[in-house]
Design a protein around this motif. Structure first.
Motif, PDB file in Angstrom:
ATOM      1  N   GLU A  43       0.839  -1.199   0.000  1.00 30.81           N
ATOM      2  CA  GLU A  43       0.000   0.000   0.000  1.00 30.81           C
ATOM      3  C   GLU A  43       0.873   1.248   0.000  1.00 30.81           C
ATOM      4  O   GLU A  43       1.827   1.350   0.766  1.00 30.81           O
ATOM      5  CB  GLU A  43      -0.909  -0.010   1.220  1.00 30.81           C
ATOM      6  CG  GLU A  43      -1.786   1.233   1.371  1.00 30.81           C
ATOM      7  CD  GLU A  43      -2.636   1.166   2.626  1.00 30.81           C
ATOM      8  OE1 GLU A  43      -2.782   2.198   3.288  1.00 30.81           O
ATOM      9  OE2 GLU A  43      -3.129   0.075   2.950  1.00 30.81           O
ATOM     10  N   ASP A  83       0.813   5.833  -0.994  1.00 29.78           N
ATOM     11  CA  ASP A  83      -0.005   7.010  -1.259  1.00 29.78           C
ATOM     12  C   ASP A  83      -0.087   7.190  -2.768  1.00 29.78           C
ATOM     13  O   ASP A  83       0.915   7.480  -3.423  1.00 29.78           O
ATOM     14  CB  ASP A  83       0.616   8.242  -0.592  1.00 29.78           C
ATOM     15  CG  ASP A  83      -0.244   9.488  -0.770  1.00 29.78           C
ATOM     16  OD1 ASP A  83      -1.275   9.413  -1.478  1.00 29.78           O
ATOM     17  OD2 ASP A  83       0.130  10.537  -0.217  1.00 29.78           O
ATOM     18  N   PHE A 142      -7.941  10.401  -2.487  1.00 28.20           N
ATOM     19  CA  PHE A 142      -8.364   9.128  -1.902  1.00 28.20           C
ATOM     20  C   PHE A 142      -9.869   9.133  -1.655  1.00 28.20           C
ATOM     21  O   PHE A 142     -10.381  10.112  -1.123  1.00 28.20           O
ATOM     22  CB  PHE A 142      -7.616   8.895  -0.579  1.00 28.20           C
ATOM     23  CG  PHE A 142      -8.008   7.620   0.110  1.00 28.20           C
ATOM     24  CD1 PHE A 142      -7.352   6.439  -0.177  1.00 28.20           C
ATOM     25  CD2 PHE A 142      -9.043   7.603   1.036  1.00 28.20           C
ATOM     26  CE1 PHE A 142      -7.726   5.258   0.460  1.00 28.20           C
ATOM     27  CE2 PHE A 142      -9.421   6.440   1.665  1.00 28.20           C
ATOM     28  CZ  PHE A 142      -8.762   5.264   1.377  1.00 28.20           C
ATOM     29  N   PRO A 143     -10.634   8.117  -2.055  1.00 25.56           N
ATOM     30  CA  PRO A 143     -10.176   6.839  -2.630  1.00 25.56           C
ATOM     31  C   PRO A 143     -10.157   6.788  -4.147  1.00 25.56           C
ATOM     32  O   PRO A 143     -10.323   5.722  -4.732  1.00 25.56           O
ATOM     33  CB  PRO A 143     -11.183   5.842  -2.060  1.00 25.56           C
ATOM     34  CG  PRO A 143     -12.466   6.633  -2.035  1.00 25.56           C
ATOM     35  CD  PRO A 143     -12.054   8.055  -1.684  1.00 25.56           C
ATOM     36  N   THR A 193     -13.961   1.496  -0.958  1.00 23.77           N
ATOM     37  CA  THR A 193     -12.990   1.184   0.094  1.00 23.77           C
ATOM     38  C   THR A 193     -13.398  -0.012   0.940  1.00 23.77           C
ATOM     39  O   THR A 193     -12.646  -0.451   1.796  1.00 23.77           O
ATOM     40  CB  THR A 193     -12.792   2.396   1.029  1.00 23.77           C
ATOM     41  OG1 THR A 193     -14.060   2.753   1.607  1.00 23.77           O
ATOM     42  CG2 THR A 193     -12.225   3.576   0.267  1.00 23.77           C
ATOM     43  N   TYR A 224      -6.794  -3.062  -2.814  1.00 17.62           N
ATOM     44  CA  TYR A 224      -7.604  -2.062  -3.508  1.00 17.62           C
ATOM     45  C   TYR A 224      -6.675  -1.205  -4.371  1.00 17.62           C
ATOM     46  O   TYR A 224      -5.754  -0.571  -3.848  1.00 17.62           O
ATOM     47  CB  TYR A 224      -8.340  -1.174  -2.499  1.00 17.62           C
ATOM     48  CG  TYR A 224      -9.309  -1.909  -1.607  1.00 17.62           C
ATOM     49  CD1 TYR A 224     -10.683  -1.754  -1.763  1.00 17.62           C
ATOM     50  CD2 TYR A 224      -8.857  -2.758  -0.603  1.00 17.62           C
ATOM     51  CE1 TYR A 224     -11.587  -2.414  -0.949  1.00 17.62           C
ATOM     52  CE2 TYR A 224      -9.747  -3.441   0.221  1.00 17.62           C
ATOM     53  CZ  TYR A 224     -11.111  -3.259   0.042  1.00 17.62           C
ATOM     54  OH  TYR A 224     -12.005  -3.931   0.865  1.00 17.62           O
ATOM     55  N   LYS A 256      -4.917   0.840  -0.886  1.00 16.39           N
ATOM     56  CA  LYS A 256      -5.354   0.268   0.384  1.00 16.39           C
ATOM     57  C   LYS A 256      -5.172  -1.235   0.345  1.00 16.39           C
ATOM     58  O   LYS A 256      -5.402  -1.868  -0.686  1.00 16.39           O
ATOM     59  CB  LYS A 256      -6.831   0.588   0.659  1.00 16.39           C
ATOM     60  CG  LYS A 256      -7.387  -0.092   1.924  1.00 16.39           C
ATOM     61  CD  LYS A 256      -8.875   0.152   2.108  1.00 16.39           C
ATOM     62  CE  LYS A 256      -9.402  -0.648   3.295  1.00 16.39           C
ATOM     63  NZ  LYS A 256     -10.846  -0.489   3.513  1.00 16.39           N
ATOM     64  N   THR A 257      -4.720  -1.784   1.473  1.00 12.57           N
ATOM     65  CA  THR A 257      -4.734  -3.228   1.665  1.00 12.57           C
ATOM     66  C   THR A 257      -5.514  -3.526   2.928  1.00 12.57           C
ATOM     67  O   THR A 257      -5.603  -2.696   3.834  1.00 12.57           O
ATOM     68  CB  THR A 257      -3.312  -3.811   1.776  1.00 12.57           C
ATOM     69  OG1 THR A 257      -2.624  -3.170   2.858  1.00 12.57           O
ATOM     70  CG2 THR A 257      -2.537  -3.615   0.481  1.00 12.57           C
ATOM     71  N   ASN A 302      -2.762  -0.328   6.789  1.00 13.11           N
ATOM     72  CA  ASN A 302      -3.211   1.023   6.511  1.00 13.11           C
ATOM     73  C   ASN A 302      -2.099   2.006   6.845  1.00 13.11           C
ATOM     74  O   ASN A 302      -1.681   2.118   7.990  1.00 13.11           O
ATOM     75  CB  ASN A 302      -4.452   1.357   7.338  1.00 13.11           C
ATOM     76  CG  ASN A 302      -5.666   0.606   6.844  1.00 13.11           C
ATOM     77  OD1 ASN A 302      -6.245   0.943   5.826  1.00 13.11           O
ATOM     78  ND2 ASN A 302      -6.041  -0.447   7.564  1.00 13.11           N
ATOM     79  N   ASN A 328      -3.591   6.183   4.234  1.00 14.19           N
ATOM     80  CA  ASN A 328      -4.408   6.453   3.064  1.00 14.19           C
ATOM     81  C   ASN A 328      -5.879   6.223   3.336  1.00 14.19           C
ATOM     82  O   ASN A 328      -6.731   6.731   2.632  1.00 14.19           O
ATOM     83  CB  ASN A 328      -3.980   5.553   1.896  1.00 14.19           C
ATOM     84  CG  ASN A 328      -2.601   5.925   1.386  1.00 14.19           C
ATOM     85  OD1 ASN A 328      -2.221   7.080   1.443  1.00 14.19           O
ATOM     86  ND2 ASN A 328      -1.855   4.946   0.903  1.00 14.19           N
ATOM     87  N   SER A 329      -6.183   5.448   4.336  1.00 11.02           N
ATOM     88  CA  SER A 329      -7.573   5.138   4.635  1.00 11.02           C
ATOM     89  C   SER A 329      -7.747   5.057   6.137  1.00 11.02           C
ATOM     90  O   SER A 329      -6.787   4.948   6.887  1.00 11.02           O
ATOM     91  CB  SER A 329      -7.985   3.809   3.983  1.00 11.02           C
ATOM     92  OG  SER A 329      -7.136   2.774   4.427  1.00 11.02           O
TER      93      SER A 329
END
Length: 214
Positions: A18, A20, A29-30, A35, A43, A70-71, A75, A78-79
């Motif tokens: 993951e 940025d 984002f996203p 998400t 993702y 995103k994974t 995190n 990013n999320s």
């Protein structure tokens, strides 16, 4: 003026870690992508637009140009980190799986957890801890997999015995006993039926007998 942030090289687009993806994918984002996708672990957004969701963290992208924003298990800002899930309720017991309960600590979001609440012919409404829904006609029908929580059940005692000898014939007395969004099912001694959206809905005239409630 400050120097612009370096744009990741194309070789970084398909990395599985993951990162940025601002400046790589369009927007913020996203990046126009979802998400929360059931069973997705990776993702990815594309520099030309579009998204890709993979169950495996290292599943290859369908073509070049994707960036992993995103994974599911990592995190990096990013999320919003997902909350620690509550223990999954045990299955195959009437108390835990089939009885209606508050699923706020099990399923994602708030009631009705992205699920429908009125499905014709269904009596058991269940949400899954990883997202997704299951609707069952039989309140004791096993869920297709572990992790489901029953957030609504229309299991009630049918009062059909009260209407035997009052309405014509046998249960359901010529009426429909399987309608979504109906709480009160009533038959009339002279024939005919009435379906109340709520228990308190008045019958159109006297003589109706309640043969089922949900």
């Amino acid at each position: 003026a400050p120097a612009p942030a370096p744009t990741p090289t194309p070789s970084a687009f398909d990395q599985f870690a993951e990162i940025d993806c601002t400046g790589v994918c369009k927007g913020q984002f996203p990046f126009g992508c979802a998400t929360e996708v059931q069973n997705a672990a990776s993702y990815r957004c594309h520099s030309d637009g579009g998204c890709f969701y993979s169950e495996g963290l290292e599943d290859p992208s369908p073509y070049g140009g994707f960036c992993t924003f995103k994974t599911a298990d990592n995190n990096n800002g990013n999320s919003v980190p997902a909350p620690t899930p509550a223990p999954t309720p045990p299955v195959n017991t009437m108390e835990n799986e089939f009885a209606e309960k508050d699923c706020s600590d099990v399923c994602q979001g708030s009631f009705p957890f992205g699920c429908a609440v009125n499905v014709a012919g269904k009596s058991s409404y269940r949400c899954h801890s990883n997202g997704g829904c299951f609707y069952s006609e039989d309140p004791e029908e096993p869920s297709p997999s572990e992790g489901f929580c029953t957030f609504k059940s229309t299991i009630v005692a049918e009062t059909n015995t009260n209407c035997v000898g009052v309405c014509q014939g046998e249960y359901p007395f010529g009426c429909n006993d399987n309608l979504g969004g109906v709480e009160s099912f009533r038959c009339h001694p002279d024939g005919g039926c009435f379906y109340g959206v709520t228990h308190s809905d008045p019958s159109p005239y006297d003589g109706y007998c309640v043969f089922k409630e949900t």
